[in-house]
Scaffold this active site. Structure first.
Site, PDB file in Angstrom:
ATOM      1  N   HIS A   1      -3.914  -4.567  -9.299  1.00  0.00           N
ATOM      2  CA  HIS A   1      -4.838  -3.543  -8.794  1.00  0.00           C
ATOM      3  C   HIS A   1      -6.269  -4.009  -9.032  1.00  0.00           C
ATOM      4  O   HIS A   1      -6.583  -4.514 -10.121  1.00  0.00           O
ATOM      5  CB  HIS A   1      -4.573  -2.217  -9.514  1.00  0.00           C
ATOM      6  CG  HIS A   1      -5.455  -1.120  -9.034  1.00  0.00           C
ATOM      7  ND1 HIS A   1      -5.248  -0.484  -7.828  1.00  0.00           N
ATOM      8  CD2 HIS A   1      -6.584  -0.581  -9.564  1.00  0.00           C
ATOM      9  CE1 HIS A   1      -6.210   0.410  -7.645  1.00  0.00           C
ATOM     10  NE2 HIS A   1      -7.031   0.365  -8.681  1.00  0.00           N
TER      11      HIS A   1
ATOM     12  N   MET B   1       0.807  -1.216   0.000  1.00  0.00           N
ATOM     13  CA  MET B   1       0.000   0.000   0.000  1.00  0.00           C
ATOM     14  C   MET B   1       0.847   1.276   0.000  1.00  0.00           C
ATOM     15  O   MET B   1       0.516   2.251   0.683  1.00  0.00           O
ATOM     16  CB  MET B   1      -0.942  -0.012   1.213  1.00  0.00           C
ATOM     17  CG  MET B   1      -1.839  -1.241   1.283  1.00  0.00           C
ATOM     18  SD  MET B   1      -2.841  -1.472  -0.202  1.00  0.00           S
ATOM     19  CE  MET B   1      -4.078  -0.228   0.093  1.00  0.00           C
TER      20      MET B   1
HETATM   21  C1  GRF Z   1      -5.832  -6.849  -3.611  1.00  0.00           C
HETATM   22  O1  GRF Z   1      -7.172  -6.487  -3.845  1.00  0.00           O
HETATM   23  C2  GRF Z   1      -4.922  -6.217  -4.618  1.00  0.00           C
HETATM   24  O2  GRF Z   1      -5.507  -6.053  -5.869  1.00  0.00           O
HETATM   25  C3  GRF Z   1      -4.639  -4.876  -4.005  1.00  0.00           C
HETATM   26  O3  GRF Z   1      -4.562  -5.112  -2.621  1.00  0.00           O
HETATM   27  C4  GRF Z   1      -5.303  -6.284  -2.303  1.00  0.00           C
HETATM   28  C5  GRF Z   1      -4.367  -7.220  -1.617  1.00  0.00           C
HETATM   29  O4  GRF Z   1      -5.022  -8.367  -1.145  1.00  0.00           O
HETATM   30  N1  GRF Z   1      -3.441  -4.279  -4.565  1.00  0.00           N
HETATM   31  P1  GRF Z   1      -4.157  -9.567  -0.579  1.00  0.00           P
HETATM   32  O5  GRF Z   1      -3.275  -8.980   0.528  1.00  0.00           O
HETATM   33  O6  GRF Z   1      -3.351 -10.143  -1.685  1.00  0.00           O
HETATM   34  O7  GRF Z   1      -5.151 -10.538  -0.025  1.00  0.00           O
END
Ligand code: GRF
Length: 204
Positions: free
Chosen positions: A112, A93
């Protein structure tokens, strides 16, 4: 035994995408080695997933560094120490600055949860619902210095139903994420992804 490309994974949270990558490695559908997982949150569940899989997991916290530059330098040094050749952003993030992009040119891939260029940034699923989009999905793309703006490698589409909310849409999209992210990584290790400016071609 042929040597595999070593990937580093950056993640901030639950790590379900990381898990889908691990699962495809286990099933033999993805020929990649994960050298290290780095989380920027000490309680990120992805760390437990890495530990369970016997993969080195490291926590690097932004607040432990006086500047973004110093924080990113620590990321780069950790990735280099683990001989990382490909950087996978799986729910990381933070926006990476040019020093990281330059250290891994065309070697950083992100997922994304929207059909970019629609709905970049945070809460992409909520953005799609609020906007009234009829379709959304996910996008795997190379990372450049912008926010979710690099060349698109692959997308998958889901229909937004009238009774969908942010959570139900996110769940539908996540299923697609888990399909296309490992698929793109396998194409990458096979040398089948050709980039020319914004255009990405998948070679036969
Ligand atoms: C996912 O929805 C991805 O697209 C976004 O952040 C989320 C991460 O989910 N960048 P996870 O940690 O892989 O479960």
């Amino acid at each position: 035994m042929s040597s595999k490309i070593i990937a580093g994974v950056l993640a901030s949270g639950r790590g379900s995408n990381f898990q889908s990558i691990l699962d495809k490695i286990s099933s033999g559908e993805l020929s990649l080695q994960i050298g290290v997982v780095i989380a920027d949150k000490a309680d990120a569940y992805v760390l437990q997933r890495a530990a369970a899989a016997g993969i080195p997991a490291v926590v690097i916290l932004r607040q432990d560094y006086s500047s973004k530059e110093a924080f990113e330098q620590a990321l780069i040094e950790c990735l280099q120490a683990h001989k990382v050749e490909l950087l996978v952003l799986a729910g990381f993030m933070r926006i990476l600055s040019s020093q990281v992009i330059r250290a891994f040119p065309e070697k950083i891939i992100n997922i994304h949860p929207s059909l970019l260029p629609s709905f970049p940034g945070l809460q992409a699923q909520k953005q799609a619902i609020d906007y009234g989009a009829k379709y959304s999905g996910c996008t795997v793309h190379f990372v450049d210095e912008g926010m979710d703006s690099g060349p698109i490698i692959m997308q998958a589409i889901v229909e937004v139903a009238e009774d969908d909310n942010e959570a139900s849409l996110a769940a539908k999209i996540l299923e697609k994420e888990h399909e296309i992210f490992p698929r793109v990584l396998q194409l990458y290790v096979q040398g089948k992804i050709a980039v020319q400016g914004r255009q990405v071609k998948i070679l036969k």
